[in-house]
Scaffold this motif. Structure first.
Motif: not given
Length: 215
Positions: A48-49, A115-116, A120-122, A132-135
Motif C-alpha cells: 500500500n505504498g 496493508q496488502w 490498489a491493483p496495478g 508480498a504473499r510469501a512474506a
C-alpha cells in the motif's frame, strides 16, 4: 539436559527452521518489495505504498535471523557454562526472546496483511505480488514456530527450578550422599560419651564430711 543440548527432552533452540522463515520474510521484501510508482520512477513499498510496512518486515526478519545465529552459538557453548546463575540467565533469555518475537511476528503478520489488502491493483502489484504473499505466509508460519519455542522454553525453565537442569555434573554426582559420621578418636564426642555439665558438684546441699556444729 546433560549440558550439551540447550533444551529439555531433545528441544533445540531457534535454529534452521526459524532461519529459513526469517529469510523468506525479509528476503522477498528487500529484493522485490519496492516497485516503481505509477506517477514516476520513484520506488514505493508494495504494501500500500507504506514504507513503514516494508521496514518493519525487514527488521523483523533480519532480527530473527541474527537471533537464531546467536542462539545456535549459545547452544554450542552452553555445556561450558559452569555457573548456575549464568545458566539460569541463558534459559531466561531464551524464554523472553522467544515470547517477544512470537508476539512481534503476530503484529507483523497482521500489519502486512492489512496493508496488502488495502493495496490498489496495478502493474506493481502484479510484479511483486508473489513476494508480498510469501512474506505474509512465512510471517504466519513464524508465529506458530516461535510460539512453540516459547512453550518449550517455559517447560524447560520449570524443569530447572528443581536444579536438575542447572546443576553441573559435579553437583549431580555428589547429590544425595549422606554426610560421613565422625571417626572414633577424632576429638568430637558422640552423645554416648556426653558428660554431666561442670560445676554440678557445687550444687550439693550437704557436702561430704561437713557437720553442723552444736551450740
Amino acid at each position: 539436559m546433560e549440558g550439551a543440548s540447550f533444551g529439555a527432552g531433545g528441544r533445540a533452540p531457534p535454529g534452521p527452521r526459524e532461519l529459513v522463515f526469517s529469510i523468506a520474510v525479509f528476503g522477498p521484501i528487500v529484493n522485490e518489495g519496492y516497485v516503481n510508482a505509477d506517477s514516476g520512477p520513484e520506488l514505493r513499498c508494495i504494501f500500500n505504498g507504506n514504507a513503514g510496512a516494508c521496514r518493519f518486515g525487514v527488521a523483523l526478519g533480519l532480527g530473527a535471523f541474527l537471533a537464531c545465529a546467536a542462539f545456535l552459538v549459545l547452544d554450542v557453548r552452553f555445556q561450558q557454562i559452569s555457573s548456575v546463575r549464568d545458566r539460569r540467565r541463558a534459559v531466561l533469555l531464551d524464554l523472553g526472546f522467544s515470547g517477544l518475537w512470537a508476539f512481534l511476528w503476530f503484529v507483523g503478520f497482521c500489519f502486512l496483511t492489512n496493508q496488502w489488502q488495502r493495496t490498489a491493483p496495478g502493474p506493481g502489484t502484479v510484479q511483486a505480488g508473489d513476494a508480498a504473499r510469501a512474506a505474509i505466509a512465512f510471517s504466519f508460519f513464524s508465529i506458530l514456530s516461535w510460539v512453540a519455542l516459547t512453550v518449550k522454553a517455559l517447560q524447560r525453565f520449570r524443569l530447572g527450578t528443581d536444579m536438575s537442569l542447572f546443576a553441573t555434573e559435579q553437583l549431580g554426582s555428589g547429590a544425595g550422599q549422606a554426610y560421613p559420621s565422625y571417626p572414633v578418636g577424632s576429638g568430637v564426642e558422640g552423645t554416648e560419651t556426653y558428660q554431666s555439665p561442670p560445676f554440678t558438684e557445687t550444687l550439693e546441699t550437704s557436702p561430704k564430711g561437713y557437720q553442723v556444729p552444736a551450740y
